[in-house]
Design an enzyme around this catalytic site. Sequence first.
Site, PDB file in Angstrom:
ATOM      1  N   GLY A  15       0.838  -1.200   0.000  1.00  0.00           N
ATOM      2  CA  GLY A  15       0.000   0.000   0.000  1.00  0.00           C
ATOM      3  C   GLY A  15       0.860   1.231   0.000  1.00  0.00           C
ATOM      4  N   GLY A  17       0.810   5.727   1.008  1.00  0.00           N
ATOM      5  CA  GLY A  17       0.141   6.914   1.517  1.00  0.00           C
ATOM      6  C   GLY A  17       0.863   8.123   0.980  1.00  0.00           C
ATOM      7  CG  MET A  19       5.146  11.439   4.546  1.00  0.00           C
ATOM      8  SD  MET A  19       5.367  11.323   6.332  1.00  0.00           S
ATOM      9  CE  MET A  19       7.132  11.203   6.453  1.00  0.00           C
ATOM     10  CB  ALA A  20       5.818   5.865   3.300  1.00  0.00           C
ATOM     11  CB  VAL A  22       3.871  -0.025   3.118  1.00  0.00           C
ATOM     12  CG1 VAL A  22       4.134  -1.179   4.073  1.00  0.00           C
ATOM     13  CG2 VAL A  22       3.801   1.297   3.879  1.00  0.00           C
ATOM     14  CE  LYS A  37       5.003   5.020   6.505  1.00  0.00           C
ATOM     15  NZ  LYS A  37       3.936   5.315   7.471  1.00  0.00           N
ATOM     16  CG  ASP A 130      -2.871  10.415   9.763  1.00  0.00           C
ATOM     17  OD1 ASP A 130      -3.997  10.868   9.450  1.00  0.00           O
ATOM     18  OD2 ASP A 130      -2.056   9.987   8.928  1.00  0.00           O
TER      19      ASP A 130
HETATM   20  P1  ATP Z   1      -0.549   8.302   5.134  1.00  0.00           P
HETATM   21  O1  ATP Z   1      -0.650   9.044   3.864  1.00  0.00           O
HETATM   22  O2  ATP Z   1      -1.874   7.786   5.623  1.00  0.00           O
HETATM   23  O3  ATP Z   1       0.210   8.990   6.175  1.00  0.00           O
HETATM   24  P2  ATP Z   1       1.697   6.552   4.866  1.00  0.00           P
HETATM   25  O4  ATP Z   1       2.380   6.932   3.610  1.00  0.00           O
HETATM   26  O5  ATP Z   1       2.258   7.129   6.102  1.00  0.00           O
HETATM   27  O6  ATP Z   1       0.182   6.912   4.780  1.00  0.00           O
HETATM   28  P3  ATP Z   1       1.068   3.938   5.992  1.00  0.00           P
HETATM   29  O7  ATP Z   1      -0.295   4.385   6.342  1.00  0.00           O
HETATM   30  O8  ATP Z   1       1.978   3.617   7.104  1.00  0.00           O
HETATM   31  O9  ATP Z   1       1.759   4.964   4.958  1.00  0.00           O
HETATM   32  O10 ATP Z   1       0.969   2.659   5.051  1.00  0.00           O
HETATM   33  C1  ATP Z   1       0.300   2.721   3.797  1.00  0.00           C
HETATM   34  C2  ATP Z   1      -0.503   1.446   3.580  1.00  0.00           C
HETATM   35  O11 ATP Z   1       0.370   0.289   3.565  1.00  0.00           O
HETATM   36  C3  ATP Z   1      -1.526   1.140   4.672  1.00  0.00           C
HETATM   37  O12 ATP Z   1      -2.730   1.810   4.462  1.00  0.00           O
HETATM   38  C4  ATP Z   1      -1.652  -0.379   4.531  1.00  0.00           C
HETATM   39  O13 ATP Z   1      -2.490  -0.692   3.446  1.00  0.00           O
HETATM   40  C5  ATP Z   1      -0.247  -0.827   4.183  1.00  0.00           C
HETATM   41  N1  ATP Z   1       0.538  -1.210   5.385  1.00  0.00           N
HETATM   42  C6  ATP Z   1       1.188  -0.378   6.211  1.00  0.00           C
HETATM   43  N2  ATP Z   1       1.823  -1.017   7.205  1.00  0.00           N
HETATM   44  C7  ATP Z   1       1.587  -2.333   7.019  1.00  0.00           C
HETATM   45  C8  ATP Z   1       1.975  -3.549   7.723  1.00  0.00           C
HETATM   46  N3  ATP Z   1       2.745  -3.496   8.816  1.00  0.00           N
HETATM   47  N4  ATP Z   1       1.527  -4.725   7.259  1.00  0.00           N
HETATM   48  C9  ATP Z   1       0.745  -4.762   6.144  1.00  0.00           C
HETATM   49  N5  ATP Z   1       0.348  -3.677   5.441  1.00  0.00           N
HETATM   50  C10 ATP Z   1       0.750  -2.461   5.860  1.00  0.00           C
HETATM   51 MG    MG Z   2      -1.365   5.987   6.434  1.00  0.00          MG
HETATM   52 MG    MG Z   3       1.438   8.495   7.559  1.00  0.00          MG
END
Ligand code: ATP
Ligand code: MG
Ligand code: MG
Length: 281
Positions: A15, A17, A19-20, A22, A37, A130
């Site tokens: 997935g 988001g 910033m990142a 994963v 991530k 968040d």
């Molecule tokens: P945001 O824009 O919400 O801040 P982000 O870029 O910080 O997102 P995360 O929310 O940490 O990223 O992770 C993005 C996606 O990856 C999650 O919505 C989920 O679908 C998947 N994901 C994250 N961590 C895990 C994990 N430990 N195991 C399985 N899937 C995960």
């Molecule tokens: Mg997220």
């Molecule tokens: Mg985030």
Amino acid sequence: GKRVGGRYQIISRLGEGGMAVVYKAKDLILDRLVAVKTLRPELAGDEEFVRRFHREAESVASLSHPNIVAIYDIGEEDCYYIVMEYIEGMTLKEFIKNYSPISIDDSIYIMKQILLAIGHAHEHGIVHRDIKPQNILINESESVKVTDFGIALAVSGATITYTHSIMGSAHYLSPEQAKGGTATIKSDIYALGIVMFELLTGKLPFPGASPVSVALKHLNSPMPYPSDFRSDIPQSIENVMIRALAKNPDDRYEQVTEMLDDLTTALNPDRANEQRLVIAD
Ligand code: ATP
Ligand code: MG
Ligand code: MG
């Protein structure tokens, strides 16, 4: 395939988001699955994002709780990355979309685990900032793990700018944050109330188009009642949500533990005749 930090072999993308990105990966040394991530490469030149990314690992690494995704490692070889426990399942957003209407018992079972996780973070001085179903993972047996403490902040003496306070989604933004205020334990509690609304109804309370219009509704519009969407919600359960979503933070639960206690006793027969909680403006 691609490797990160020498030992993590990328398997697939889980997935992403703002910033990142994963990935599901294999830790070649410990021979187990992990989630890696990685900070988006286009953000790696931005000191502020790198700092925030590291802060996420630091915040979560200080916590150890069955309902919080565990952090295993961080590094900056190849890219900035955080290695964490791999959760097989889906996000709570997908779960709600797939399985609504969720039974009252299951909704409470899920909600309690989220409250235990956030309560634990708060006890350790960490505000999540968040909270939303996209940042909550759930597996087949409805075991829940909260993740993405990406914009979490230690509570003591923290101040944040308006720009930072709207980093999260407008759908979970407390009225005081919509006015530019600091994220606090009480704004996490408000976001928990929105998650509870979604669990019970399968819908967002204010499904508006633009972030500004949604924020204004959190500020000024009365919250719809989940019991208007389905008839099997005990008033005592709905009242927990109403108290969490009080527009004035003074009327809201002070602590997540109060919300948890209230939810735990909501199904007691002696609360069967509870009246709808009305909070004056
Ligand atoms: P945001 O824009 O919400 O801040 P982000 O870029 O910080 O997102 P995360 O929310 O940490 O990223 O992770 C993005 C996606 O990856 C999650 O919505 C989920 O679908 C998947 N994901 C994250 N961590 C895990 C994990 N430990 N195991 C399985 N899937 C995960
Ligand atoms: Mg997220
Ligand atoms: Mg985030």
